[in-house]
Design a protein around this motif. Sequence first.
Motif, PDB file in Angstrom:
ATOM      1  N   ARG A  67       4.885  -3.966  -7.126  1.00  0.00           N
ATOM      2  CA  ARG A  67       4.805  -3.285  -5.830  1.00  0.00           C
ATOM      3  C   ARG A  67       5.503  -4.185  -4.822  1.00  0.00           C
ATOM      4  O   ARG A  67       4.849  -4.973  -4.116  1.00  0.00           O
ATOM      5  CB  ARG A  67       3.355  -3.016  -5.439  1.00  0.00           C
ATOM      6  N   PRO A  68       6.815  -4.100  -4.764  1.00  0.00           N
ATOM      7  CA  PRO A  68       7.587  -5.096  -4.008  1.00  0.00           C
ATOM      8  C   PRO A  68       7.234  -5.127  -2.522  1.00  0.00           C
ATOM      9  O   PRO A  68       6.887  -4.112  -1.914  1.00  0.00           O
ATOM     10  CB  PRO A  68       9.036  -4.634  -4.212  1.00  0.00           C
ATOM     11  N   TRP A 107      12.821   1.760  -4.304  1.00  0.00           N
ATOM     12  CA  TRP A 107      11.586   1.081  -4.706  1.00  0.00           C
ATOM     13  C   TRP A 107      10.394   1.884  -4.170  1.00  0.00           C
ATOM     14  O   TRP A 107       9.814   1.558  -3.118  1.00  0.00           O
ATOM     15  CB  TRP A 107      11.568  -0.347  -4.170  1.00  0.00           C
ATOM     16  N   PRO A 108      10.004   2.946  -4.872  1.00  0.00           N
ATOM     17  CA  PRO A 108       9.019   3.904  -4.337  1.00  0.00           C
ATOM     18  C   PRO A 108       7.652   3.293  -4.049  1.00  0.00           C
ATOM     19  O   PRO A 108       6.937   3.792  -3.165  1.00  0.00           O
ATOM     20  CB  PRO A 108       8.929   4.968  -5.447  1.00  0.00           C
ATOM     21  N   GLY A 167       4.730   5.335   7.850  1.00  0.00           N
ATOM     22  CA  GLY A 167       3.624   5.948   7.132  1.00  0.00           C
ATOM     23  C   GLY A 167       3.750   5.765   5.634  1.00  0.00           C
ATOM     24  O   GLY A 167       4.636   5.061   5.140  1.00  0.00           O
ATOM     25  N   PRO A 168       2.853   6.398   4.876  1.00  0.00           N
ATOM     26  CA  PRO A 168       2.916   6.312   3.410  1.00  0.00           C
ATOM     27  C   PRO A 168       4.208   6.937   2.895  1.00  0.00           C
ATOM     28  O   PRO A 168       4.744   7.877   3.490  1.00  0.00           O
ATOM     29  CB  PRO A 168       1.694   7.120   2.955  1.00  0.00           C
ATOM     30  N   THR A 169       4.701   6.405   1.786  1.00  0.00           N
ATOM     31  CA  THR A 169       5.909   6.963   1.168  1.00  0.00           C
ATOM     32  C   THR A 169       5.522   7.792  -0.055  1.00  0.00           C
ATOM     33  O   THR A 169       4.416   7.682  -0.581  1.00  0.00           O
ATOM     34  CB  THR A 169       6.876   5.848   0.761  1.00  0.00           C
ATOM     35  N   ALA A 170       6.450   8.620  -0.504  1.00  0.00           N
ATOM     36  CA  ALA A 170       6.149   9.579  -1.570  1.00  0.00           C
ATOM     37  C   ALA A 170       5.751   8.902  -2.871  1.00  0.00           C
ATOM     38  O   ALA A 170       4.994   9.471  -3.669  1.00  0.00           O
ATOM     39  CB  ALA A 170       7.365  10.484  -1.802  1.00  0.00           C
ATOM     40  N   GLY A 171       6.229   7.672  -3.101  1.00  0.00           N
ATOM     41  CA  GLY A 171       5.933   6.987  -4.357  1.00  0.00           C
ATOM     42  C   GLY A 171       4.687   6.132  -4.325  1.00  0.00           C
ATOM     43  O   GLY A 171       4.423   5.393  -5.279  1.00  0.00           O
ATOM     44  N   GLY A 172       3.930   6.200  -3.234  1.00  0.00           N
ATOM     45  CA  GLY A 172       2.711   5.411  -3.149  1.00  0.00           C
ATOM     46  C   GLY A 172       2.861   4.112  -2.396  1.00  0.00           C
ATOM     47  O   GLY A 172       1.923   3.305  -2.335  1.00  0.00           O
ATOM     48  N   GLY A 173       4.014   3.887  -1.817  1.00  0.00           N
ATOM     49  CA  GLY A 173       4.231   2.696  -1.005  1.00  0.00           C
ATOM     50  C   GLY A 173       3.950   2.965   0.459  1.00  0.00           C
ATOM     51  O   GLY A 173       3.297   3.947   0.821  1.00  0.00           O
ATOM     52  N   ARG A 174       4.462   2.082   1.310  1.00  0.00           N
ATOM     53  CA  ARG A 174       4.245   2.241   2.741  1.00  0.00           C
ATOM     54  C   ARG A 174       5.463   1.717   3.495  1.00  0.00           C
ATOM     55  O   ARG A 174       6.102   0.757   3.089  1.00  0.00           O
ATOM     56  CB  ARG A 174       2.997   1.497   3.200  1.00  0.00           C
ATOM     57  N   LEU A 175       5.746   2.385   4.609  1.00  0.00           N
ATOM     58  CA  LEU A 175       6.838   1.998   5.482  1.00  0.00           C
ATOM     59  C   LEU A 175       6.275   1.787   6.882  1.00  0.00           C
ATOM     60  O   LEU A 175       5.631   2.681   7.442  1.00  0.00           O
ATOM     61  CB  LEU A 175       7.897   3.103   5.491  1.00  0.00           C
ATOM     62  N   ASP A 176       6.469   0.575   7.438  1.00  0.00           N
ATOM     63  CA  ASP A 176       6.024   0.328   8.801  1.00  0.00           C
ATOM     64  C   ASP A 176       7.062  -0.509   9.542  1.00  0.00           C
ATOM     65  O   ASP A 176       8.043  -0.977   8.956  1.00  0.00           O
ATOM     66  CB  ASP A 176       4.635  -0.329   8.839  1.00  0.00           C
TER      67      ASP A 176
END
Length: 272
Positions: free
Chosen positions: A38-39, A59-60, A83-92
Motif C-alpha cells: 500500500r504505497p 497504484w490503486p 477522498g477515497p480512491t476506487a482501489g481502496g487508497g486515499r488522495l489528500d
Amino acid sequence: MSAQSPAWDPAQYLRHAGHRARPFTDLVARVPALPGDRPRIADLGCGPGNVTALLADRWPTAHITGYDNSPEMLDKAVVDHEGPTAGGGRLDFEPADARTWTPGEPYDLIVSNATLQWVPGHPDRFADWVAGLRPGGTFAFQVPGNFSAPSHRLMRELAGSARWRDRLGDTLRHADAVLGPEAYLERLTGLGCAADVWETTYIHLLTGEDPVLDWVKGTGLRPVLTALGDDPAAREEFLAEYRTALREAYPAGPHGTPFPFRRVFAVATKEA
C-alpha cells in the motif's frame, strides 16, 4: 524568481491540461515497482491535482498526498480530487513548499511534475528527499528544459528592456533554473541511486487565438502577471508587446500553432 511568489490561476493552467499531463504520464510509466503493498506517495507541487489523481490509476491502493504552496491550486485540488480512491487508497492535499519540505515519514515514491524549476537550488534538496524514501523507493521528476526557447527568451528580453526593467528586471527565472540531463544524472547517482535520466521535445499543436501566449499565461508568465496585477494598463501593454513577438516566433499553420517544448526527466531508485 523574485521575492514575490506568483499568484496562480487553476482555470488558466487547466486550459492546456491534456498537453501538460503528457510528460507526467511518460514519467510515471518509467517508475519501477514500489516496495510497499500500500504505497505511500508524495506529489511535490501538485497544482490543481489533476495529474496527482492519475497516480491512483497506477497504484490503486496507495495513500497519495499532493503538496503545494498555492492556496488557489490546493483549493481546486481538494474540491475536485480529495477522498477515497476506487482501489481502496486515499488522495489528500496539504500545504507545503518544496524549498523547505522534508519527508516526515518514509515514502515509496516522491514525484514532482514541472515544479522544481520554481525552486532555486533544488538539486541541493535531493539528498533530503532520497533519505526520506524506503529502501527500493523512487524519486521521479520532470522539469521544463525550454528556458532558451523563444517563449521564455522573448519574455525575459522584454522584461529587461528599458520600458520594463525597473518593474520586472528581476522577476523572471533565467536559463539556469534547471540543470541539464547529465548534471541531474551525476547528482542522483552521487546519492547512491540507480538513475534513469532523459530528455524529450514535444511538439504540441495548439489551437485558438494566440495559443502560446495563452499557454504561458498559466505558467511561465505568472510572475509578470503578478507583478503587474495592480496596474491593468501596464499589464495589457506588456501583453500586447509580448503577443506581437510570440506571433512572429510561433506562426500559426493550417492545422494550428506548433509549439516545441523540451523537458528533462529523471527516475532515481534508492538501493533496496
